[in-house]
Design a protein around this motif. Structure first.
Motif, short mmCIF file in Angstrom:
data_model
loop_
_atom_site.label_atom_id
_atom_site.label_comp_id
_atom_site.label_asym_id
_atom_site.label_seq_id
_atom_site.Cartn_x
_atom_site.Cartn_y
_atom_site.Cartn_z
N ALA A 83 0.84 -1.21 0.00
CA ALA A 83 0.00 0.00 0.00
C ALA A 83 0.86 1.25 0.00
O ALA A 83 0.60 2.19 -0.73
CB ALA A 83 -0.93 -0.01 1.20
N HIS A 84 1.87 1.26 0.85
CA HIS A 84 2.80 2.39 0.80
C HIS A 84 4.10 2.07 1.52
O HIS A 84 4.20 1.08 2.24
CB HIS A 84 2.16 3.68 1.33
N HIS A 93 3.96 -1.05 4.15
CA HIS A 93 2.62 -1.34 4.67
C HIS A 93 1.88 -2.09 3.57
O HIS A 93 1.70 -1.55 2.48
CB HIS A 93 1.89 -0.05 5.02
N MET A 97 -2.93 -4.77 5.95
CA MET A 97 -2.61 -4.18 7.25
C MET A 97 -1.35 -4.75 7.90
O MET A 97 -1.12 -4.56 9.08
CB MET A 97 -3.78 -4.34 8.25
N ARG A 249 4.09 6.86 -4.20
CA ARG A 249 3.92 8.32 -4.14
C ARG A 249 3.71 8.77 -2.70
O ARG A 249 3.09 8.08 -1.90
CB ARG A 249 2.71 8.75 -4.98
N GLY A 252 8.26 10.36 -0.29
CA GLY A 252 9.49 11.14 -0.38
C GLY A 252 10.36 10.77 -1.57
O GLY A 252 11.34 11.46 -1.85
N ILE A 255 9.51 11.10 -8.02
CA ILE A 255 8.79 10.35 -9.06
C ILE A 255 8.37 11.31 -10.15
O ILE A 255 7.81 12.38 -9.87
CB ILE A 255 7.56 9.64 -8.47
#
Lengths: 345, 595
Positions: A83-84, A93, A97, A249, A252, A255
């Motif tokens: 997810a990120h 992550h 979860m 995205r 940091g 991109i």
């Protein structure tokens, strides 16, 4: 001496696998994990068209077997989506979860089908063929269907069209001049493509654009701006690929179209490398940035990323300027792929 | 969500419960000036904190959810003065900060589209509400009728002063009227909201350029105070060879011409230089003027563009390309006309403390693109000396100018920003002028705390996809260049999008005296939002710092809801066996000092 390093690779394509196997060859003790949202081992995307045509089965797509990973102690997390990225805590992550910590990360998430902005309202009506997940269930639909509509005109589109017409299907192609992104097909190029595809028996529409797609009881009615109306069992979109970087995205990383890397595949953040089709790199030989790089270069980049992660300082060597053959039309590209070496991979 | 006029069973039960709670609950209201409450509001409501005008965003979205569009409009107007305008063209810092757009939470709420919805959907019988103070007999000259000048004049009129606006152009609105294309901001709507300000007794004098038709000195003599909100009018230039060729435009002049109904010659291929809203407006206008290929050329990356995703999408939809990581070196031409641009590739470098990004040319990377015209939309700077040479002490953080009785507001003092920042700046300056004229601080900001007996939304709302804005087709855009592209939400769409808001203004708290530490709330929480806390430090400014968590039960002093992570799903509230979780509605409001 054993270490507690955990190298995580996002992506299970040629770049990700080259990175993982390079890391294992040079660091026998570290934990190595490949995370992929697909539920299949490393497979050959170019063979997907043959798979859809029923010419090869799922096993024939495999590039590596599960046993090869077991022997090398490379953990595969398939069917899991990142997810990120949290670079501060050096963790990923996942969408279910879970947090996965890394000491170093290689992003090799590849590319996904480009949805044209004008097609956004009809996204649910379009079928894309870019990965194995897309093709699950599609083989039967193609076998059972009789009429298909193709919108676009990238490399896969014409291969796919020929596959369908060889199967005796009726096909309508609406040639989109900007499908072979970032190039725009000129009128002469379009005319040559239409002429060269004529023997396939497909209906080719040029100088036109999609107007509406209406879905009714599992069938589609496609209307063009010029008023051509076509019924189809499926509507395929082949308008090139864009780097799969949305999950990265906001963390940091620099991109642009893809994740910006230098010639050593380092990103703007420490402990994070990127390689393959998700990475954007400046190529001094052709004086431009590039993202889509093809299979052989993805492997080279994956290997360089793996070695540099371990402290070396290798630079990727671009293969140089080449030409793509788009149905008899030669297009000088800024891409890196060496077509001669890249054949049948 | 409502389908075919029916609610799902879950929603029906939720609504019935909601009504029951409301019928039986007694509201307790308190007003606080405790820094801890201000800190809590700032951290808990990221959209409001990000809005320069501090618009009560959850408040107005809740009103839209209850179909009270007029109240939603007034909540907006109380903070940002022109909701219909901002609902169309705001730069949307709130959406960037929206908790729904945080990693794992999906996509931010369409806050701006909802702002527009309340302006569009309010009753034709809607009345604007203003709390007017008694006349003071003081007059204030406001230089410029852009967003900052209008906002300052609006607030000065409310405070009982007599503002007179001096506008150099023929029409009021500044950049709103001359910089933004009509297909993004209809002029009748703009004039309606400007007239709402003028109706308060604000006098408008157009074609009156201060520095040309009238001097600042005269204004200081004729008025009790002066607010200079002349905006940014001096275009930044490329500073490359060939800039004087025909068909090289600067962005603002190009947009002024387009908005005046002129048709600047752009040719088939247009190169726009710039990465902001004006650059996109120029590119989209060039398409409407008949250009076949339009591309924006930017020095940094696509992610660094100073426009929101909606604008990016609309630009792509209209066929506008983006060439990133490039910098112009020179404009080439023949017979005085543009033939193309020579660029150099750039890379991103981080320098300075704190680090900031800059683009650095890559050696030997020059390349040429042919084009018929160039539009350089690099932004503008304030033309201070055009207004007066008296300004010596302009400070972007202060409305004072160093000249007695003369204040400054908006882009004129801060440099080029956005409309919402200019409005907020205009309002701040009005309060400073009021203090100067009356020697009284008449307003204070407090936190209003109201007990709230329900969670206001079922969990299913968290999974609603963002509602896309309705737009007109490409052929309609080309057929009428002024036709508004976005057509707004219908009531059902507005309702659906409003349901997506987490309502972060609802503060969830666990009463530690009643909590039995059963951890039922932790078990059901979909996010890592309920924390076992060892200490809660207090910052130097009196606000709470970050929780210090612990995994050791013997060190736990409290189980606490982290309102920065909480998505207000209400799962903990529903499951608590001790009913020890409370919900409090928090709101920043302005009160009179003597209230």
């Amino acid at each position: 001496m054993p270490t507690h390093d955990h190298y995580v690779i996002i992506g299970n394509g040629p770049a990700g696998n080259a990175a993982a196997f390079t890391l294992r060859e040079n660091d026998p003790d570290a934990a190595i994990t490949i995370i992929s949202h697909e539920n299949i081992c490393f497979y050959s995307k170019p063979k997907l068209v043959k798979y859809l045509a029923g010419k090869v089965d799922e096993d024939a797509l495999a590039v590596r077997t599960m046993d090869e990973y077991r022997r090398r102690h490379i953990r595969l997390r398939l069917g899991q989506t990142v997810a990120h990225i949290d670079p501060d805590s050096q963790s990923l992550h996942l969408s279910h979860m879970e947090k996965v910590h890394y000491t170093d990360l290689i992003i090799a998430s590849g590319a996904r089908a480009r949805l044209l902005p004008s097609m956004k309202p009809y996204a649910d009506c379009l079928t894309f063929v870019t990965e194995f997940n897309d093709t699950r269930g599609l083989r039967k639909k193609i076998a059972d269907g009789s009429r298909f509509f193709i919108f676009g005109g990238d490399l896969v589109a014409f291969k796919f069209l020929k596959m369908l017409t060889d199967m005796g299907k009726q096909v309508t192609l609406l040639l989109y001049p900007r499908a072979f992104w970032p190039h725009r097909l000129t009128k002469d190029m379009q005319d040559a493509i239409v002429k060269n595809l004529a023997p396939t028996g497909a209906d080719i529409l040029a100088d036109d654009d999609l107007d509406t797609i209406v879905q009714d009881q599992g069938k589609y009615c496609v209307t063009t701006k010029q008023g051509v109306r076509t019924q189809a069992d499926l509507v395929f979109s082949f308008n090139g690929l864009i780097p799969e970087v949305d999950f990265a995205r906001g963390c940091g990383l620099e991109i642009d179209h893809g994740i910006l890397v230098d010639e050593t595949m380092r990103t703007s953040l420490e402990h994070i490398f990127a390689c393959g089709s998700c990475a954007q790199i400046y190529n001094p030989d052709i004086n431009t940035y590039t993202t889509s790089i093809g299979w052989p270069n993805a492997q080279v980049q994956g290997k360089v990323a793996g070695l540099n992660l371990l402290g070396e300082h290798h630079k990727v060597r671009p293969a140089g300027r080449k030409y793509f053959d788009l149905e008899g039309v030669k297009i000088k590209t800024s891409w890196w792929e060496d077509l001669e070496k890249g054949k049948d991979t | 969500m409502k389908k075919n006029g029916l609610y799902s069973k879950e929603e029906k039960i939720f609504q019935d419960k909601n009504k029951l709670y409301r019928a039986h609950s007694v509201k307790q209201i308190a007003y606080s000036t405790d820094p801890r409450d201000f800190g809590q509001v700032a951290k808990s409501i990221p959209c409001q904190e990000a809005c320069p005008a501090r618009t009560n965003i959850p408040g107005y979205i809740r009103c839209i959810n209850e179909k009270r569009y007029g109240r939603a409009y007034e909540l907006n107007r109380g903070a940002n003065i022109m909701p219909g305008v901002l609902g169309r063209i705001c730069s949307r810092p709130c959406e960037t900060a929206c908790r729904h757009g945080a990693p794992d939470n999906g996509v931010s709420v369409g806050i701006c589209h909802l702002k527009r919805a309340c302006a569009d959907l309010k009753s034709p019988m809607h009345r604007i509400i203003e709390g007017l103070y008694a006349p003071t007999g003081k007059s204030v000259a406001v230089v410029g009728s852009g967003p900052a000048g209008l906002a300052a004049a609006h607030d000065l009129a409310i405070l009982g002063h007599r503002p007179v606006i001096f506008e150099s152009m023929e029409k009021p609105g500044g950049m709103l009227m001359y910089g933004i294309p009509e297909f993004r901001l209809p002029r009748d709507l703009l004039m309606t909201e400007i007239n709402n300000i003028l109706r308060l007794g604000v006098e408008l004098k157009t074609s009156q350029a201060v520095g040309t038709h009238i001097t600042l000195e005269t204004l200081t003599q004729e008025f009790d105070a002066v607010v200079v909100a002349a905006g940014c009018t001096k275009p930044r230039v490329l500073e490359v060879d060939g800039e004087d060729l025909e068909n090289v435009y600067n962005g603002l002049e190009f947009m002024k011409a387009v908005n005046a109904g002129e048709t600047p010659v752009v040719g088939n291929t247009v190169a726009v230089i710039g990465a902001g809203f004006t650059a996109v407006d120029c590119a989209r206008s060039a398409i409407r003027l008949g250009a076949q290929q339009v591309a924006m050329h930017i020095r940094k990356t696509m992610d660094d563009m100073r426009i929101d995703e909606t604008e990016k999408h609309e630009a792509r939809f209209e066929g506008i390309g983006v060439e990133s990581l490039v910098q112009p070196v020179k404009i080439l031409g023949e017979n005085g006309k543009v033939t193309g641009i020579q660029f150099v590739r750039t890379r991103i470098e981080k320098t300075g403390t704190p680090p900031f990004k800059k683009s650095v040319p890559i050696a030997d990377s020059e390349f040429f693109i042919p084009c018929d015209s160039v539009i350089a939309a690099l932004g503008q700077a304030p033309d201070v000396h055009d207004v007066s040479d008296a300004f010596t002490g302009l400070d972007k953080d202060s409305p004072a100018t160093g000249v007695k009785g003369v204040f400054a507001a908006g882009d004129f003092v801060t440099g080029s920003t956005d409309v919402i920042s200019a409005i907020a700046g205009g309002r701040r300056t009005a309060l400073a002028v009021d203090l100067y004229l009356t020697d009284m601080e008449r307003k204070k900001t407090v936190v209003r705390l109201e007990s709230h007996a329900t969670t206001d939304r079922p969990r299913s709302y968290d999974f609603i996809d963002r509602v896309p804005m309705n737009t007109i087709a490409m052929d309609q855009r080309l057929a009428d260049h002024t036709k508004e592209v976005e057509t707004g939400f219908d009531p059902d769409q507005a309702l659906e999008e409003s349901q997506r808001c987490y309502l972060c203004n609802l503060k969830y708290e666990i009463d530690p005296l009643r909590c039995i530490y059963c951890s039922a709330c932790i078990d059901v929480a979909p996010k890592d939002c309920i924390k076992m806390v060892e200490t809660i430090p207090v910052n130097a400014d009196g606000t709470y710092g970050r929780y210090v968590q612990t995994g050791q039960w013997n060190q736990v002093v409290s189980i606490t809801i982290d309102n920065e992570a909480c998505i207000r799903c209400g799962q903990c509230y529903d499951v608590c066996p001790m009913d020890c979780i409370s919900v409090t509605k928090t709101e920043l409001i302005q009160m009179d000092m003597d209230e």
